[in-house]
Enzyme design. Structure first.
Site, mmCIF file in Angstrom:
data_model
loop_
_atom_site.group_PDB
_atom_site.id
_atom_site.type_symbol
_atom_site.label_atom_id
_atom_site.label_comp_id
_atom_site.label_asym_id
_atom_site.label_seq_id
_atom_site.Cartn_x
_atom_site.Cartn_y
_atom_site.Cartn_z
ATOM 1 N N TYR A 99 49.108 27.017 21.920
ATOM 2 C CA TYR A 99 49.381 25.628 22.301
ATOM 3 C C TYR A 99 50.827 25.545 22.789
ATOM 4 O O TYR A 99 51.739 26.069 22.135
ATOM 5 C CB TYR A 99 49.188 24.712 21.083
ATOM 6 C CG TYR A 99 49.546 23.266 21.333
ATOM 7 C CD1 TYR A 99 48.775 22.480 22.193
ATOM 8 C CD2 TYR A 99 50.655 22.680 20.723
ATOM 9 C CE1 TYR A 99 49.103 21.150 22.424
ATOM 10 C CE2 TYR A 99 50.987 21.347 20.948
ATOM 11 C CZ TYR A 99 50.203 20.588 21.804
ATOM 12 O OH TYR A 99 50.532 19.271 22.035
ATOM 13 N N ASP A 202 57.585 30.878 24.103
ATOM 14 C CA ASP A 202 57.569 29.509 23.605
ATOM 15 C C ASP A 202 57.942 29.564 22.121
ATOM 16 O O ASP A 202 57.094 29.819 21.264
ATOM 17 C CB ASP A 202 56.182 28.891 23.823
ATOM 18 C CG ASP A 202 56.111 27.465 23.298
ATOM 19 O OD1 ASP A 202 57.099 26.999 22.692
ATOM 20 O OD2 ASP A 202 55.061 26.828 23.486
ATOM 21 N N LYS A 230 61.317 21.269 17.828
ATOM 22 C CA LYS A 230 61.158 21.205 16.365
ATOM 23 C C LYS A 230 62.453 21.482 15.596
ATOM 24 O O LYS A 230 63.312 20.618 15.507
ATOM 25 C CB LYS A 230 60.032 22.152 15.941
ATOM 26 C CG LYS A 230 58.673 21.730 16.573
ATOM 27 C CD LYS A 230 57.515 22.404 15.904
ATOM 28 C CE LYS A 230 56.228 22.257 16.673
ATOM 29 N NZ LYS A 230 55.458 21.077 16.380
HETATM 30 C C1 LIG Z 1 54.241 26.408 20.305
HETATM 31 C C2 LIG Z 1 54.432 24.973 20.702
HETATM 32 N N1 LIG Z 1 54.929 24.693 21.913
HETATM 33 C C3 LIG Z 1 55.152 23.431 22.321
HETATM 34 C C4 LIG Z 1 54.852 22.364 21.503
HETATM 35 C C5 LIG Z 1 55.082 20.962 21.967
HETATM 36 O O1 LIG Z 1 56.179 20.400 21.308
HETATM 37 P P1 LIG Z 1 56.305 18.800 21.150
HETATM 38 O O2 LIG Z 1 55.263 18.390 20.178
HETATM 39 O O3 LIG Z 1 57.714 18.613 20.663
HETATM 40 O O4 LIG Z 1 56.101 18.225 22.499
HETATM 41 C C6 LIG Z 1 54.321 22.604 20.244
HETATM 42 C C7 LIG Z 1 53.997 21.487 19.325
HETATM 43 O O5 LIG Z 1 53.399 21.625 18.296
HETATM 44 C C8 LIG Z 1 54.098 23.946 19.825
HETATM 45 O O6 LIG Z 1 53.554 24.221 18.625
#
Ligand SMILES: Cc1ncc(COP(=O)(O)O)c(C=O)c1O
Length: 394
Positions: A99, A202, A230
């Site tokens: 994700y 990511d 985060k």
């Molecule tokens: C691996 C990863 N990338 C990107 C995101 C997206 O971040 P945000 O919720 O701050 O938009 C998340 C959110 O859970 C994530 O787990």
């Protein structure tokens, strides 16, 4: 935490991993109050933004330049735009079960599905995660299984020349907690370099969690672009994209620039929090404590399941882990998760824990988070609750 009825909980969800120092850490409360009194946002670069960026650069191995966004989703969105501009290619590769936020092209096979719907490993069924996305959005997406070098070699041989980027979570954190197999990230680095695709790590979940420089430091693999969110903001809304000067300077004002706008980018109050957060994380004891408390929780939970003869594994290490009710020895990828994990039993188990003062989401796809605020005493409370919850499950 206390709920509206006054029940007390120990939080192990930590706002999806954002609260790396727990709730209302006194240093951050002071920082926020001070920043608010001085002015929270000026729609201009501030020394607070520079301070936050310089600290991030010192911590993250691949970060020569950094750009702040407001969320992780915005960061991964920008990373892809930069990669496309830099390579002149449109397609990108994402892995099953990863994700990367809620931007349209990433929303393919990020949810779990019954095994019979997944299609063959070499040609996975493409399952959108949301309504409202034009099917043509996914024409540029190559989908592949993760943690499988042979499959990776095959797919990059076929599509590598057309890929702007390969994006991966370095530890898969949206099907619980699935570490990479030994050497997998290194091989991914070599193969992307060979085919001229940029490698995007990511690190929205893993960043600032396992080591000051995230998983790229922990595993010793340097991506071209990294995204953060985060834990970077310790509870405040922020994201970041980091990489080489050559790449990120494409955003400099010019006729052929990569556009990245946003009213709240580089928000001063948030930048103050980021800087204070990163300073705390640079304290010598921070990661030692995160790993020690996390490993104690993992070892304790394994012992609880062993005592109760429950077929369960606790996967991950240090500050992040997940419980899988399964008869497998390990869960290596999305397909293992879809096939072998009893997610309903997990939800019931977590409900029993909630009744005993442990706050955690019943979704097996997320993971347990340890912050610098957790103590061995909190782990004791968790283990006692888990012991009772196991009895209750029988
Ligand atoms: C691996 C990863 N990338 C990107 C995101 C997206 O971040 P945000 O919720 O701050 O938009 C998340 C959110 O859970 C994530 O787990």
């Amino acid at each position: 935490m206390w709920d509206i009825d006054g029940n007390e909980y120990i939080d192990f969800m930590m706002s999806f991993g954002a609260l790396i120092h727990g709730h209302a850490h006194p240093t951050l409360v002071k920082t926020v109050c001070g920043a608010m009194a001085e002015g929270s946002h000026f729609a201009a670069a501030t020394s607070a933004e520079v301070d936050a960026a310089e600290r991030l650069r010192r911590m993250v191995p691949s970060a020569e330049v950094v750009r702040f966004t407001n969320t992780g989703s915005e960061a991964t969105m920008l990373a892809l735009r930069l990669a496309r501009a830099h390579t002149g290619r449109c397609k990108f590769l994402k892995f099953e079960g990863h994700y990367h936020g809620w931007y349209d092209p990433y929303l393919l096979n990020a949810h779990s599905h019954p095994p019979e719907q997944l299609g063959p490993v070499n040609n996975p069924a493409r399952i959108p995660d949301s309504e409202g996305i034009p099917p043509s959005t996914f024409d540029d997406v190559v989908l592949a299984p993760w943690n499988d070098v042979a499959a990776l070699e095959r797919v990059l041989q076929q599509h590598g020349h057309a890929l702007a980027a390969v994006i991966t979570e370095p530890i898969m954190a949206n099907m619980g907690c699935i570490p990479p197999r030994a050497g997998y990230l290194r091989r991914l680095r070599e193969l992307t370099q060979e085919c001229g695709a940029l490698l995007i790590f990511d690190e929205v979940v893993t960043g600032f969690r396992y080591a000051p420089g995230g998983c790229q430091e922990y595993y010793g693999v340097k991506p071209d672009i990294s995204t953060f969110g985060k834990a970077l903001g310790a509870g405040f809304p922020v994201g970041a994209v980091a990489g080489s000067r050559l790449l990120l300077e494409r955003m400099q004002w010019s006729e052929r620039m990569v556009l990245h706008y946003g009213t709240f980018n580089g928000h001063r109050l948030t930048m103050k929090v980021v800087a204070a957060n990163l300073e705390m994380l640079c304290a010598e004891s921070a990661y030692r404590k995160l790993h020690a408390v996390g490993n104690a929780a993992i070892a304790g939970l394994r012992e609880v399941f062993r005592r109760h003869k429950r077929k369960a594994i606790v996967q991950g290490f240090g500050p992040m882990f997940q419980i899988y009710f399964t008869d497998q020895d390990a869960i290596h990828d999305y397909r293992d998760y879809c096939k072998y994990v009893d997610t309903k039993l997990y939800s019931r188990f977590v409900q029993r824990l909630l009744d005993r003062g442990i706050y955690m989401t019943p979704s097996n796809g997320l993971h347990w988070i340890i912050s610098t605020a957790h103590t061995e005493a909190d782990v004791e409370v968790l283990l006692n609750a888990a012991d009772e919850a196991c009895l209750d499950l029988a």
